[in-house]
Design a protein around this motif. Structure first.
Motif, PDB file in Angstrom:
ATOM      1  N   UNK A   1      75.070   4.091 -24.785  1.00 21.15           N
ATOM      2  CA  UNK A   1      74.066   3.388 -25.589  1.00 21.15           C
ATOM      3  C   UNK A   1      73.623   2.060 -24.980  1.00 21.15           C
ATOM      4  N   UNK A   2      74.503   1.399 -24.223  1.00 18.46           N
ATOM      5  CA  UNK A   2      74.174   0.081 -23.690  1.00 18.46           C
ATOM      6  C   UNK A   2      73.549   0.127 -22.306  1.00 18.46           C
ATOM      7  N   UNK A   3      73.966   1.080 -21.486  1.00 18.86           N
ATOM      8  CA  UNK A   3      73.522   1.119 -20.094  1.00 18.86           C
ATOM      9  C   UNK A   3      73.793   2.490 -19.509  1.00 18.86           C
TER      10      UNK A   3
ATOM     11  N   UNK B   1      66.309   1.095 -18.549  1.00 17.63           N
ATOM     12  CA  UNK B   1      67.117   0.023 -19.094  1.00 17.63           C
ATOM     13  C   UNK B   1      68.057  -0.513 -18.030  1.00 17.63           C
ATOM     14  N   UNK B   2      69.230  -0.969 -18.463  1.00 13.06           N
ATOM     15  CA  UNK B   2      70.235  -1.493 -17.538  1.00 13.06           C
ATOM     16  C   UNK B   2      70.970  -0.340 -16.862  1.00 13.06           C
ATOM     17  N   UNK B   3      71.057  -0.376 -15.533  1.00 13.46           N
ATOM     18  CA  UNK B   3      71.740   0.645 -14.744  1.00 13.46           C
ATOM     19  C   UNK B   3      72.762  -0.056 -13.853  1.00 13.46           C
ATOM     20  N   UNK B   4      74.001   0.395 -13.936  1.00 14.68           N
ATOM     21  CA  UNK B   4      75.089  -0.167 -13.135  1.00 14.68           C
ATOM     22  C   UNK B   4      75.576   0.903 -12.165  1.00 14.68           C
TER      23      UNK B   4
ATOM     24  N   UNK C   1      73.406  -3.964  -9.904  1.00  7.41           N
ATOM     25  CA  UNK C   1      72.671  -4.027 -11.166  1.00  7.41           C
ATOM     26  C   UNK C   1      71.191  -3.723 -10.915  1.00  7.41           C
ATOM     27  N   UNK C   2      70.666  -2.782 -11.707  1.00  8.44           N
ATOM     28  CA  UNK C   2      69.268  -2.383 -11.612  1.00  8.44           C
ATOM     29  C   UNK C   2      68.677  -2.433 -13.015  1.00  8.44           C
ATOM     30  N   UNK C   3      67.461  -2.918 -13.127  1.00  8.75           N
ATOM     31  CA  UNK C   3      66.758  -2.930 -14.409  1.00  8.75           C
ATOM     32  C   UNK C   3      65.459  -2.156 -14.241  1.00  8.75           C
ATOM     33  N   UNK C   4      65.313  -1.097 -15.039  1.00 10.83           N
ATOM     34  CA  UNK C   4      64.124  -0.240 -14.947  1.00 10.83           C
ATOM     35  C   UNK C   4      63.468  -0.159 -16.318  1.00 10.83           C
ATOM     36  N   UNK C   5      62.165  -0.306 -16.361  1.00  9.15           N
ATOM     37  CA  UNK C   5      61.439  -0.347 -17.632  1.00  9.15           C
ATOM     38  C   UNK C   5      61.616   0.942 -18.420  1.00  9.15           C
TER      39      UNK C   5
END
Length: 385
Positions: free
Chosen positions: A204-206, A249-252, A293-297
């Motif tokens: 749910x978070x990433x 969203x947030x991708x680790x 850390x990657x942030x994707x719309x």
């Protein structure tokens, strides 16, 4: 021109793949010829680009926006920065859906100017005023020179007239390689060049991605040299999977084995690979633990959400039933389903009608309480799997 848009008809949905026929699996990349992938469900559109006349139902100062009632009991969130500032509860507002409902959250909205619609549409109860582009239209706009392969006349009937001069009718829109690459997107495990492997785990978070050395551990070079080379060669294919699966969203991402101090040298690989993505994901760097850390719309729903729920599993069951049944003489395979799949099929009669048309048989469905709620299986006189 080697780029093609392939639109494969399936019960309740159209699977869309943009492929480069000049690339093959000899490149060693996971799904080498697959550039883009999307699901279009005409009976359950994701709403992106839809224009609504809505009504403000709750101001949320702590959240910096307001909730808006849309059509048929749906709702969305309109940030102050996107047009909610100055509006009060009960106000009518024209809004467009910019991010579909996903991850348990409602749609994200943006206000539209009143002159976007005729004056007669500016007042009244919540209503859908215009549909946004379908996933096929969006991909056709992104690849304006690509032909569109279809394998079902019903797909052609749904395509806007402006695109019909690009259509080519074929027996199977997906060739064997595209079919295999499409099916592989359902698997959380990804085989990568050099014998490496990755496991994708949405939460749910990433989204967490773990890379594993696998067969790459047999490299006889010095440990850090071998691990850097293995990660360098595997990362472009893995980062392309983010695009194909529409992870957002947030991708680790945890690379395989490489010492934390050595991981910064991989930054150019991340930045170059992500630059090919039309959503322009941002590589934010490495954490103190060495996690990328990657942030994707977030725009359209991620693939795993579309396929993992009851509706997605029901459509998958019908698709496999059509594959097992089409062109076979005699009785059709029986589709045995769990309770949640049965309910999903009852709510989507158009998908069942599609299966009947595509297979030439009426699906023989049987509720099997012994199966898990989201379980299904095929059985029949020939014991088709």
């Amino acid at each position: 021109m080697t780029i093609r848009i392939r639109a494969a008809s399936a019960p309740g949905e159209i699977r869309i793949a943009v492929t480069d026929d000049a690339r093959t699996d000899e490149d060693g990349a996971a799904g080498a010829g697959l550039i883009e992938y999307a699901l279009w469900r005409p009976g359950a559109p994701d709403g992106i680009g839809d224009l609504h006349r809505g009504r403000i139902v709750a101001r949320m100062p702590a959240m910096g926006g307001a909730f808006v009632d849309l059509t048929d009991g749906a709702s969305g969130f309109l940030p102050d920065s996107a047009g909610a500032a100055g509006l009060t509860e009960g106000d009518a507002v024209l809004v467009r859906i910019m991010r579909s409902a996903q991850g348990g959250k409602g749609a994200r909205l943006a206000a539209c100017p009143p002159d976007a619609v005729p004056e007669s549409d500016r007042t009244g109860p919540p209503a859908l005023l215009a549909r946004g582009p379908t996933p096929l239209e969006a991909l056709a706009a992104a690849w304006p020179d690509a032909s569109i392969l279809i394998d079902d006349a019903s797909v052609g009937a749904r395509i806007p007239s402006a695109l019909r001069n690009r259509m080519l009718r074929t027996t199977n829109a997906f060739d064997a390689e595209t079919e295999a690459a499409s099916d592989a997107l359902d698997d959380p495990t990804v085989d990568l060049p050099g014998g490496m492997r990755a496991t994708i785990t949405p939460t749910p978070a990433l989204v967490a991605i773990d890379m594993d050395g696998g067969a790459a551990s047999a490299d006889r070079r010095a440990k850090q040299t071998a691990q850097f080379a293995a990660n360098r060669d595997a990362l472009p294919a893995l980062l392309h999977q983010i695009r194909l699966r529409n992870l957002s969203g947030a991708i680790i991402l945890d690379v395989a084995g490489l010492a934390i101090r050595k991981r910064q040298a991989l930054r150019p690989i991340f930045e170059e690979s992500l630059a090919c993505d039309p959503l322009r994901p941002r590589f934010l760097g490495f954490t103190a633990l060495g996690l990328a850390e990657i942030l994707r719309s977030r725009v359209r729903p991620p693939l795993h959400e579309l396929v993992s729920g009851a509706h997605g599993q029901a459509l998958r069951a019908l698709r496999h039933w059509v594959r097992a049944t089409r062109g076979t003489p005699g009785p059709a395979a029986t589709l045995r389903v769990g309770t949640d799949i049965a309910r999903a099929l009852d709510r989507d009669p158009d998908a069942v009608a599609d299966a009947t048309r595509l297979a030439g048989h009426l699906p023989a469905r049987q509720l099997d309480p012994s199966l898990p709620p989201l379980g299904w299986t095929l059985s029949g006189p020939e014991n088709r799997p």
